[in-house]
Design an enzyme around this catalytic site. Structure first.
Site, PDB file in Angstrom:
ATOM      1  N   HIS A  14      17.255 -21.593  -7.519  1.00  0.00           N
ATOM      2  CA  HIS A  14      16.034 -22.196  -8.052  1.00  0.00           C
ATOM      3  C   HIS A  14      15.011 -22.374  -6.948  1.00  0.00           C
ATOM      4  O   HIS A  14      15.326 -22.374  -5.763  1.00  0.00           O
ATOM      5  CB  HIS A  14      16.328 -23.531  -8.761  1.00  0.00           C
ATOM      6  CG  HIS A  14      16.417 -24.708  -7.848  1.00  0.00           C
ATOM      7  ND1 HIS A  14      15.657 -25.841  -8.033  1.00  0.00           N
ATOM      8  CD2 HIS A  14      17.142 -24.937  -6.744  1.00  0.00           C
ATOM      9  CE1 HIS A  14      15.938 -26.716  -7.080  1.00  0.00           C
ATOM     10  NE2 HIS A  14      16.834 -26.189  -6.281  1.00  0.00           N
ATOM     11  N   CYS A  61      13.157 -27.747  -2.039  1.00  0.00           N
ATOM     12  CA  CYS A  61      14.541 -28.242  -2.103  1.00  0.00           C
ATOM     13  C   CYS A  61      15.280 -27.856  -0.825  1.00  0.00           C
ATOM     14  O   CYS A  61      15.010 -26.802  -0.233  1.00  0.00           O
ATOM     15  CB  CYS A  61      15.250 -27.638  -3.314  1.00  0.00           C
ATOM     16  SG  CYS A  61      16.951 -28.193  -3.540  1.00  0.00           S
ATOM     17  N   GLN A  76      19.907 -33.061 -13.502  1.00  0.00           N
ATOM     18  CA  GLN A  76      19.027 -33.758 -14.427  1.00  0.00           C
ATOM     19  C   GLN A  76      19.050 -33.024 -15.776  1.00  0.00           C
ATOM     20  O   GLN A  76      19.179 -31.791 -15.809  1.00  0.00           O
ATOM     21  CB  GLN A  76      17.610 -33.806 -13.862  1.00  0.00           C
ATOM     22  CG  GLN A  76      17.526 -34.681 -12.624  1.00  0.00           C
ATOM     23  CD  GLN A  76      16.130 -34.718 -12.033  1.00  0.00           C
ATOM     24  OE1 GLN A  76      15.151 -34.872 -12.752  1.00  0.00           O
ATOM     25  NE2 GLN A  76      16.052 -34.574 -10.729  1.00  0.00           N
ATOM     26  N   SER A  89      12.227 -34.559 -10.244  1.00  0.00           N
ATOM     27  CA  SER A  89      12.165 -34.034  -8.879  1.00  0.00           C
ATOM     28  C   SER A  89      10.919 -33.187  -8.645  1.00  0.00           C
ATOM     29  O   SER A  89      10.470 -33.041  -7.519  1.00  0.00           O
ATOM     30  CB  SER A  89      13.391 -33.167  -8.581  1.00  0.00           C
ATOM     31  OG  SER A  89      14.552 -33.945  -8.631  1.00  0.00           O
ATOM     32  N   HIS A 113      10.386 -26.505 -11.519  1.00  0.00           N
ATOM     33  CA  HIS A 113      11.366 -25.524 -11.049  1.00  0.00           C
ATOM     34  C   HIS A 113      11.226 -24.195 -11.784  1.00  0.00           C
ATOM     35  O   HIS A 113      10.812 -24.157 -12.935  1.00  0.00           O
ATOM     36  CB  HIS A 113      12.806 -25.977 -11.354  1.00  0.00           C
ATOM     37  CG  HIS A 113      13.134 -27.374 -11.002  1.00  0.00           C
ATOM     38  ND1 HIS A 113      13.947 -27.696  -9.948  1.00  0.00           N
ATOM     39  CD2 HIS A 113      12.800 -28.563 -11.584  1.00  0.00           C
ATOM     40  CE1 HIS A 113      14.090 -29.018  -9.888  1.00  0.00           C
ATOM     41  NE2 HIS A 113      13.404 -29.551 -10.872  1.00  0.00           N
TER      42      HIS A 113
END
Length: 172
Positions: free
Chosen positions: A61, A122, A140, A163, A166
């Site tokens: 990701h 990330c 999540q 977060s 993505h």
């Protein structure tokens, strides 16, 4: 005085157990469903999908954080100040590049890994965005749902979580 006490006392009634001839038990037993005698029910579409769903998936990701992310900092930038819309726009450009390079699964994966290393907020960026295998309830909810919904080699649209935003590529 004795009459008053007698008026306040309730009569005691003793109940005898009811005599049964076994018919009551037979009736109760007949209402129960036979354990394994019934023919199996057909599974619904959702049950079939759940039965065929993998227990774990593996994804790459790319995460773009924004100022409203739960932790608006990353290895790339100490303080992230862009808006969610700006993060989505950046990710949309990356998605376009990925879609152009998706002529083969190998090319798509290589491009995804390369872009994750330079563009993802990330810490998985150092592994080309690889999060490894994970099961249900480990990510999540929106991220998990999108990851499990993808086929191997399939690229997601933009997914929003607390977060950030993505793009996900399922590889296993």
């Amino acid at each position: 005085e004795q009459q008053q006490q007698q008026q306040h006392q309730l009569p005691v009634v003793k109940l005898k157990p009811k005599a049964t001839d076994g018919k009551e038990e037979e009736l109760n037993e007949s209402k129960k469903r036979p354990a394994e005698k019934e023919t199996p029910r057909k599974l619904s579409k959702n049950q079939k999908l759940a039965a065929n769903a993998p227990k774990q998936v593996r994804v790459l990701h790319i995460l773009k954080k924004h100022k409203d992310s739960r932790r608006p900092s990353s290895w790339r930038k100490k303080e992230i100040t862009c808006t969610k819309e700006e993060a989505k726009e950046e990710l949309q450009e990356i998605l376009g590049i990925l879609q152009e390079s998706s002529s083969t699964p190998q090319e798509l994966r290589a491009t995804m890994e390369e872009l994750a290393r330079t563009e993802s907020d990330c810490s998985s960026a150092k592994r080309g965005g690889d999060l490894g295998f994970f099961g249900k309830k480990k990510m999540q909810p929106a991220f998990e749902q999108a990851s499990f919904a993808l086929e191997k080699g399939e690229l997601s649209d933009i997914i929003e979580t607390s977060s950030g935003v993505h793009i996900i590529l399922r590889i296993g």
